[in-house]
Write an enzyme that holds these catalytic residues in place. Structure first.
Site, short mmCIF file in Angstrom:
data_model
loop_
_atom_site.label_atom_id
_atom_site.label_comp_id
_atom_site.label_asym_id
_atom_site.label_seq_id
_atom_site.Cartn_x
_atom_site.Cartn_y
_atom_site.Cartn_z
N GLU A 1 -30.33 37.70 17.04
CA GLU A 1 -31.16 37.51 16.44
C GLU A 1 -32.64 37.68 16.20
OE1 GLU A 1 -31.81 33.26 15.93
OE2 GLU A 1 -29.29 32.40 15.84
N GLU B 1 -22.58 31.74 17.90
CA GLU B 1 -23.46 30.30 17.49
C GLU B 1 -23.07 29.46 16.67
OE1 GLU B 1 -27.46 30.80 18.49
OE2 GLU B 1 -27.35 32.11 19.78
O1 IFM Z 1 -31.16 27.55 20.90
C1 IFM Z 1 -31.44 28.59 20.05
C2 IFM Z 1 -30.73 30.11 20.22
O2 IFM Z 1 -31.57 30.30 21.32
C3 IFM Z 1 -30.56 31.21 19.55
N1 IFM Z 1 -29.81 30.83 18.08
C4 IFM Z 1 -30.08 29.09 17.57
C5 IFM Z 1 -30.37 28.36 18.19
C6 IFM Z 1 -30.95 26.42 18.15
O3 IFM Z 1 -31.97 26.82 17.66
#
Ligand code: IFM
Length: 438
Positions: free
Chosen positions: A160, A353
């Site tokens: 990200e 994710e």
């Molecule tokens: O915890 C974070 C992660 O580190 C990166 N993506 C989003 C998750 C939830 O906020």
């Protein structure tokens, strides 16, 4: 309602589909005393930065308890575990030994290691405003690949970069806490360059199966009014296309390239270095409208008045404990939109994710969230999008950045006093789903 939805049989995903869960080093490892500091250690030490005043010095203590975590992964029956290596730990004497042990334990348990090479915990001496950080990252990647490359199944260069740019450098609510607004754009460019250099470093070390984990979500205009549509398009450009266009088609969206530092055309050739798959982190869509001339509070963030857009509530939708709307079908929309936009430039996709924050161990809301999103993912596969895997965020409740320990994303509950792990209802539900998929 929840019961009816989750008792419908889950459709079957294609053979070989990769099921996994994700974590990151700073959020779970602890053992801050046996590594170099990162920008997050400095940030959390400043009063008022983290909402509950906590730090990640201990977190889930996975550095010492990784065997427990590997046993949980094996019990869950996932194919793969996505974790990150902490660059400041790799820079510390013996730091790579920990990852060596972890990778060995995963392989012994039949769980494939998927390694993220940067998940926001930059060594304090480095700065993404500096171009040289991209080359330093490539050196770090070579060191890790040399040591772990014989056992790692997949590599993720960056996690990200959009959030690291926006939250850490534009709005100042994540480390390193800068509030540069649009002057943060070089941070995006240097991370993208770092991604391209990392792909080359990995290939030079003989490593393959490389991707990136970019966060994406559909952007919905608040109304059909031209000013709302324009604001939504700009938001989409800044948070989505700025990070996917350069990687997938080797150019910045209109008007952005000229704002970037250095020889941008030459850098884009590096950034667009071919990858084997494209990772998408998806949580929720965003509704965006024209600026309203005032600071807006949304989803735990405050957006300054001078931004050319405002983030608006998505009405008539349940929200997670974090206030994020639950919109599973937006995942189908996102994936079919991506396939339509990038066509044959889009390699196979992995959802790197997806998850939600809810309190409690009998977490029926999380089950409903995951059930809805996995079905939405299946609809995208049926529509012809080449999706090859799905990773839940997260294995464990952990340190949720500026929210501290207040947001619980885990399939496994962590007691942050005793560090005891307790599988939640969602853990058992996912375990059964994975068994039925095989
Ligand atoms: O915890 C974070 C992660 O580190 C990166 N993506 C989003 C998750 C939830 O906020």
């Amino acid at each position: 309602m929840i019961r009816r939805m989750v008792t419908n049989p889950m459709p079957q995903f294609p053979a070989g589909f990769l099921w996994g869960v994700s974590t990151s080093a700073h959020q779970i490892e602890g053992a801050a005393d046996v590594r170099e500091p990162s920008v997050w250690d400095v940030f959390t030490a400043e009063p008022g930065r983290v909402k509950d005043g906590s730090t990640a010095a201990v977190a889930c203590d996975s550095y010492h308890r990784y065997h427990e975590d590997v046993a949980l992964l094996a019990g869950l029956g996932v194919d793969a575990y996505r974790f990150s290596v902490s660059w400041p730990r790799v820079d510390s004497p013996g730091g790579l030994d920990f990852y060596d042990r972890l990778v060995d334990a995963l392989c012994a348990a039949g769980v494939r290691p998927v390694v993220t090479l940067f998940h926001w915990d930059l060594p304090v001496a480095l700065d993404w405003l500096e171009r040289d950080t991209a080359s330093r990252f490539a050196d770090h990647v070579s060191v890790v690949a040399e040591r772990l490359g014989d056992r790692v199944a997949k590599w993720i260069t960056l996690n990200e970069p959009a959030e690291h740019t926006l939250l850490g450098h534009a709005l100042g609510v994540h480390a390193p806490g800068r509030r540069l607004m649009f002057d943060a754009l070089p941070v995006a460019h240097h991370q993208l360059l770092a991604h391209g250099l990392a792909v080359r470093a990995l290939r030079a070390a003989g490593a393959g199966d490389i991707g990136i984990a970019n966060s994406h979500g559909p952007t919905w205009a608040a109304s059909e009014k031209p000013e709302d549509r324009e604001a939504a398009e700009f938001y989409d450009l800044l948070l989505n296309r700025l990070f996917s266009d350069p990687v997938l088609i080797g150019r910045y969206p209109e008007g952005i390239g000229e704002l970037m530092p250095g020889d941008v055309e030459a850098d884009l050739k590096v950034i667009a270095e071919p990858i084997d798959w494209y990772g998408i982190n998806y949580y929720a869509p965003t509704r965006v409208g024209a600026p309203q001339g005032a600071e807006i509070e949304f989803g735990g963030l405050s957006f300054p008045a001078e931004l050319p857009f405002t983030v608006r509530e998505i009405e008539d939708r349940p929200v997670t404990d974090f206030g994020w709307p639950v919109v599973p079908e937006a995942l189908t929309e996102l994936l079919t939109g991506f396939a339509g936009r990038y066509c044959d430039r889009l390699p196979p996709v992995l959802i790197t994710e997806n998850g939600c924050s809810y309190e409690g161990v009998d977490d029926q809301e999380r089950i409903a969230y995951l059930d809805g999103h996995i079905r939405a993912l299946h609809r995208a596969v049926e529509a012809g999008v080449d999706v090859r895997g799905y990773f839940v965020w997260s294995l464990l409740d952990n340190f949720e950045w500026a929210e501290g320990y207040a947001r619980r994303f885990g399939l496994v509950h962590t007691d942050f006093e005793t560090l005891e792990r307790t599988p939640k209802a969602s853990y058992t539900w996912l375990r059964d789903l994975l068994r039925a998929q095989r």
